[in-house]
Design an enzyme around this catalytic site. Structure first.
Site, mmCIF file in Angstrom:
data_model
loop_
_atom_site.group_PDB
_atom_site.id
_atom_site.type_symbol
_atom_site.label_atom_id
_atom_site.label_comp_id
_atom_site.label_asym_id
_atom_site.label_seq_id
_atom_site.Cartn_x
_atom_site.Cartn_y
_atom_site.Cartn_z
ATOM 1 N N LYS A 193 -132.099 -22.846 -7.794
ATOM 2 C CA LYS A 193 -132.558 -24.061 -8.458
ATOM 3 C C LYS A 193 -132.891 -23.776 -9.925
ATOM 4 O O LYS A 193 -132.453 -24.464 -10.827
ATOM 5 C CB LYS A 193 -133.792 -24.571 -7.695
ATOM 6 C CG LYS A 193 -134.386 -25.852 -8.212
ATOM 7 C CD LYS A 193 -135.462 -26.341 -7.249
ATOM 8 C CE LYS A 193 -136.325 -27.416 -7.870
ATOM 9 N NZ LYS A 193 -137.360 -27.908 -6.963
ATOM 10 N N GLU A 200 -134.558 -11.816 -7.935
ATOM 11 C CA GLU A 200 -133.663 -11.267 -6.906
ATOM 12 C C GLU A 200 -132.250 -11.838 -7.065
ATOM 13 O O GLU A 200 -131.258 -11.103 -7.048
ATOM 14 C CB GLU A 200 -134.171 -11.613 -5.496
ATOM 15 C CG GLU A 200 -135.439 -10.919 -5.085
ATOM 16 C CD GLU A 200 -136.695 -11.700 -5.460
ATOM 17 O OE1 GLU A 200 -136.646 -12.512 -6.413
ATOM 18 O OE2 GLU A 200 -137.732 -11.479 -4.803
ATOM 19 N N GLY A 223 -137.300 -26.228 -2.799
ATOM 20 C CA GLY A 223 -136.374 -25.208 -2.285
ATOM 21 C C GLY A 223 -136.259 -25.241 -0.769
ATOM 22 O O GLY A 223 -135.157 -25.241 -0.208
ATOM 23 N N ARG A 224 -137.400 -25.279 -0.083
ATOM 24 C CA ARG A 224 -137.355 -25.203 1.392
ATOM 25 C C ARG A 224 -136.931 -26.521 2.022
ATOM 26 O O ARG A 224 -136.831 -26.616 3.234
ATOM 27 C CB ARG A 224 -138.706 -24.731 1.929
ATOM 28 C CG ARG A 224 -139.889 -25.570 1.489
ATOM 29 C CD ARG A 224 -141.197 -24.849 1.784
ATOM 30 N NE ARG A 224 -142.353 -25.539 1.231
ATOM 31 C CZ ARG A 224 -142.812 -25.403 -0.001
ATOM 32 N NH1 ARG A 224 -142.171 -24.613 -0.852
ATOM 33 N NH2 ARG A 224 -143.885 -26.049 -0.407
ATOM 34 N N GLU A 248 -144.893 -21.989 3.966
ATOM 35 C CA GLU A 248 -144.927 -22.159 2.517
ATOM 36 C C GLU A 248 -145.430 -23.569 2.176
ATOM 37 O O GLU A 248 -146.029 -23.792 1.128
ATOM 38 C CB GLU A 248 -143.542 -21.910 1.898
ATOM 39 C CG GLU A 248 -143.623 -21.563 0.414
ATOM 40 C CD GLU A 248 -142.301 -21.134 -0.201
ATOM 41 O OE1 GLU A 248 -141.244 -21.616 0.248
ATOM 42 O OE2 GLU A 248 -142.326 -20.325 -1.140
ATOM 43 N N HIS A 298 -138.370 -10.634 27.686
ATOM 44 C CA HIS A 298 -138.434 -9.222 28.073
ATOM 45 C C HIS A 298 -139.224 -8.414 27.065
ATOM 46 O O HIS A 298 -139.121 -7.194 27.032
ATOM 47 C CB HIS A 298 -137.017 -8.676 28.244
ATOM 48 C CG HIS A 298 -136.294 -9.385 29.342
ATOM 49 N ND1 HIS A 298 -136.238 -8.888 30.628
ATOM 50 C CD2 HIS A 298 -135.680 -10.598 29.369
ATOM 51 C CE1 HIS A 298 -135.583 -9.757 31.392
ATOM 52 N NE2 HIS A 298 -135.240 -10.801 30.645
ATOM 53 N N LYS A 323 -145.061 -11.939 -7.970
ATOM 54 C CA LYS A 323 -143.897 -11.920 -8.874
ATOM 55 C C LYS A 323 -144.309 -11.401 -10.239
ATOM 56 O O LYS A 323 -143.629 -10.580 -10.852
ATOM 57 C CB LYS A 323 -143.367 -13.352 -9.078
ATOM 58 C CG LYS A 323 -142.557 -13.928 -7.963
ATOM 59 C CD LYS A 323 -141.905 -15.217 -8.493
ATOM 60 C CE LYS A 323 -141.543 -16.159 -7.378
ATOM 61 N NZ LYS A 323 -141.136 -17.483 -7.839
HETATM 62 C C1 G6Q Z 1 -139.080 -22.936 -1.717
HETATM 63 C C2 G6Q Z 1 -139.511 -22.041 -2.759
HETATM 64 C C3 G6Q Z 1 -138.711 -20.765 -2.877
HETATM 65 C C4 G6Q Z 1 -137.431 -20.876 -3.685
HETATM 66 C C5 G6Q Z 1 -136.935 -19.485 -4.031
HETATM 67 C C6 G6Q Z 1 -135.637 -19.501 -4.774
HETATM 68 O O1 G6Q Z 1 -139.570 -24.019 -1.477
HETATM 69 O O2 G6Q Z 1 -139.604 -22.727 -3.935
HETATM 70 O O3 G6Q Z 1 -138.405 -20.203 -1.629
HETATM 71 O O4 G6Q Z 1 -136.473 -21.596 -2.978
HETATM 72 O O5 G6Q Z 1 -137.910 -18.813 -4.755
HETATM 73 O O6 G6Q Z 1 -135.764 -20.208 -5.968
HETATM 74 P P1 G6Q Z 1 -134.515 -20.562 -6.833
HETATM 75 O O7 G6Q Z 1 -133.644 -21.488 -6.030
HETATM 76 O O8 G6Q Z 1 -135.022 -21.214 -8.072
HETATM 77 O O9 G6Q Z 1 -133.784 -19.282 -7.115
#
Ligand code: G6Q
Length: 545
Positions: free
Chosen positions: A210, A216, A272-273, A358, A389, A509
């Protein structure tokens, strides 16, 4: 002076629930079922093709009445409307929360900042479909003229967990002649293993981010670019044929070398989620094809309509959310187990971990006051029957109360002999055993040696939900995810927290950015951390030599 609004624990329904809990805490599910032959029917609900039996929760009519009263006292209906109306309910980021717009039909109107966002959603969907058609037909060629056979999604968190989960869940519907891989971890092994057997000439990377700034993802994207260039004679022009982006940040996408014609956008009102049904789902669309992707969106939408319009007492996500509040805040459960009896849902618990924790793992209310109650429990889980199990021992006989969500399907996607009946017998048996257990008398009556009797007693009275659907289709997956999204919303609305921000992931971070040069510098750095962190940095620097 303006009076402080009542905290949740001061609300009438909350107090009534607390005293009601004291009255019913000793009542066993065995008694609740024998007292009311109609209990299973009363505490079940079928809607939009999902059947929820919640009768094996430790509830009575009164419990449900009080939970619904609590929902009304917390203004749940209005809060639901606020979300659908594009109000800025993500208050700490001053954003609307409109993942429901991602699956709205083309003619719907959903407004954010005075603009109907639905046409933009459908424009992106069409662009994704055109792109998918080109890749899937082999028309989209790599730089050397070969068609694409490998698709690698690079993203993390919300830009990874949804795509991975959906790919695994809908594998039955996916193109088996294409290879799909997902790279998320900054641990180089993730990239190495995902690509070591792939031909760069046939590989397409989807950089899903996003913000297009996530450490990462950007690290992996750069490695992917180097990997590609190394395999393509270092021709920079190759990047445009092998990389596309899913992002809200066109500037950064262009700076990376990706043609913004090949960028699929989304908006700041998609968390994001909550983004697996946005362009973040491009890998899903490539795997299952545009028609199945549309069917998945339709499933989401059906659950959205139900959530918005059904009365609270016949509203699946509302009931699940309220039961979770009961188990967590009143019965003291600290975790919830998600137990799909469907191997294709193996990543569903991991997906839900982010969605739930989250969203609702928060310690202050919307207005910044410390909460007067617990918020989100810990979510975890594995597919059944495997868990039976291992950790089910603790669920059956341990000292902690672990409410379980069992998820099962009437029809197998790959029917094979007796497998499915055996699988289903197990899920039903587990819920039955948890609820009713086995008394000492029953154990003795089996002729068990007296010293073993206590070991073989099952207390029972352990709550569970069973969610049953016909078959795991794209539409059903959409419904399931939307069900949990809205259950999370319901809980967040009761707890009065911001379910759509995630400040808790920031501190680590920032500290990592400070530590990276301290690990990489050839000169011994002057460390100003605590003595433990300083020591670990020094030891690591020595050990890595
Ligand atoms: C989700 C969070 C988080 C996000 C990641 C990736 O709700 O905001 O998990 O999706 O940190 O972020 P980017 O899509 O910006 O790389």
């Amino acid at each position: 002076m303006k009076a402080q609004p009542k905290s949740l624990t001061q609300k009438a329904a909350w107090k009534l629930l607390a005293s009601h809990q004291k009255q019913v805490q000793k009542v066993h599910l065995r008694k609740l079922f024998s007292d009311d032959p109609n209990r299973a029917r009363k505490f079940s609900l079928k809607t939009a093709g999902l059947f929820l039996d919640y009768s094996k929760n430790r509830i009575t009519d009164k419990t449900m009445d009080l939970l619904l009263q609590l929902a009304r006292e917390c203004d749940l209906k209005r809060k639901i409307e606020d979300m659908f109306n594009g109000e800025k309910i993500n208050v700490t980021e001053n954003r609307s929360v409109l993942h429901v717009a991602l699956r709205a039909p083309e003619k719907a109107k959903i407004w954010a900042d005075g603009k109907n966002v639905v046409p933009d959603v459908h424009a992106v969907l069409k662009k994704m479909e055109q792109f998918a058609a080109m890749v899937l037909s082999g028309q989209w060629k790599g730089y050397s003229g070969k068609s694409i056979r490998n698709i690698v999604n690079v993203g993390i968190g919300g830009s990874d967990l949804g795509p991975v989960m959906a790919y695994e869940a809908l594998r039955h519907y996916s193109r088996r002649d294409l290879v799909f891989r997902f790279v998320s971890n900054v641990d180089g092994i993730d990239f190495h293993e995902a690509t070591q057997d792939l031909d760069p000439a046939e590989t397409l990377f989807i950089i899903s981010s996003k913000t297009f700034t996530t450490l990462e993802t950007m690290t992996n994207a750069q490695t992917a670019r180097e990997w590609l260039l190394a395999g393509m004679g270092n021709k920079m022009e190759a990047v445009a044929r092998h990389f596309v982006a899913v992002s809200t940040n066109a500037e950064k996408v262009a700076a990376f070398g990706i043609d913004t014609k090949n960028m699929f956008g989304f908006w700041d009102w998609v968390g994001g989620r909550y983004s697996m049904d946005s362009a973040i789902g491009l890998s899903t669309m490539l795997a299952i094809g545009p028609d199945h992707f549309r069917a998945m969106l339709d499933g989401f939408h059906q659950m959205d309509v139900h959530f918005r319009t059904a009365p609270l007492d016949r509203n699946l996500p509302v009931l699940m959310g309220l039961l979770s509040i009961w188990n967590n805040n009143f019965l003291g459960a600290e975790t919830v187990a998600i137990l799909p009896y469907e191997q294709y849902l193996k990543r569903f618990p991991a997906y839900l971990q982010q969605l739930t924790m989250e969203s609702n793992g928060k310690h202050v209310t919307l207005d910044g006051r410390t909460v007067s109650h617990d918020t989100c429990p810990v979510f975890w889980g594995e597919p059944g029957t495997n868990g039976q199990h291992s950790f089910y021992q603790l669920i059956h006989q341990g000292t902690r109360l672990i409410p379980c969500d069992f998820i099962a399907f009437a029809k197998a996607l790959a029917p094979m002999g007796r497998h499915h009946d055996i699988l289903m017998a197990n899920v039903l048996a587990q819920a039955e055993a948890l609820a009713f257990g086995k008394t000492a008398d029953e154990v003795k009556a089996e002729g068990t040696a007296p010293e073993l009797v206590p070991h073989r007693v099952f207390e029972g009275n352990r709550p569970s939900n069973i969610l049953l659907a016909d078959q795991l289709t794209p539409s059903v997956l959409g419904k399931l995810v939307a069900l949990y999204e809205h259950s999370v919303f319901t809980q967040g609305a009761i707890w009065n927290v911001d379910s759509f921000d995630q400040w808790g992931v920031e501190l680590g971070k920032v500290l990592a950015q400070r530590i990276i040069p301290e690990l990489e510098n050839s000169q011994e750095p002057r460390l100003k951390h605590d003595s433990s962190t300083n020591q670990l940095i020094r030891i690591y620097r020595k050990m890595k030599k």
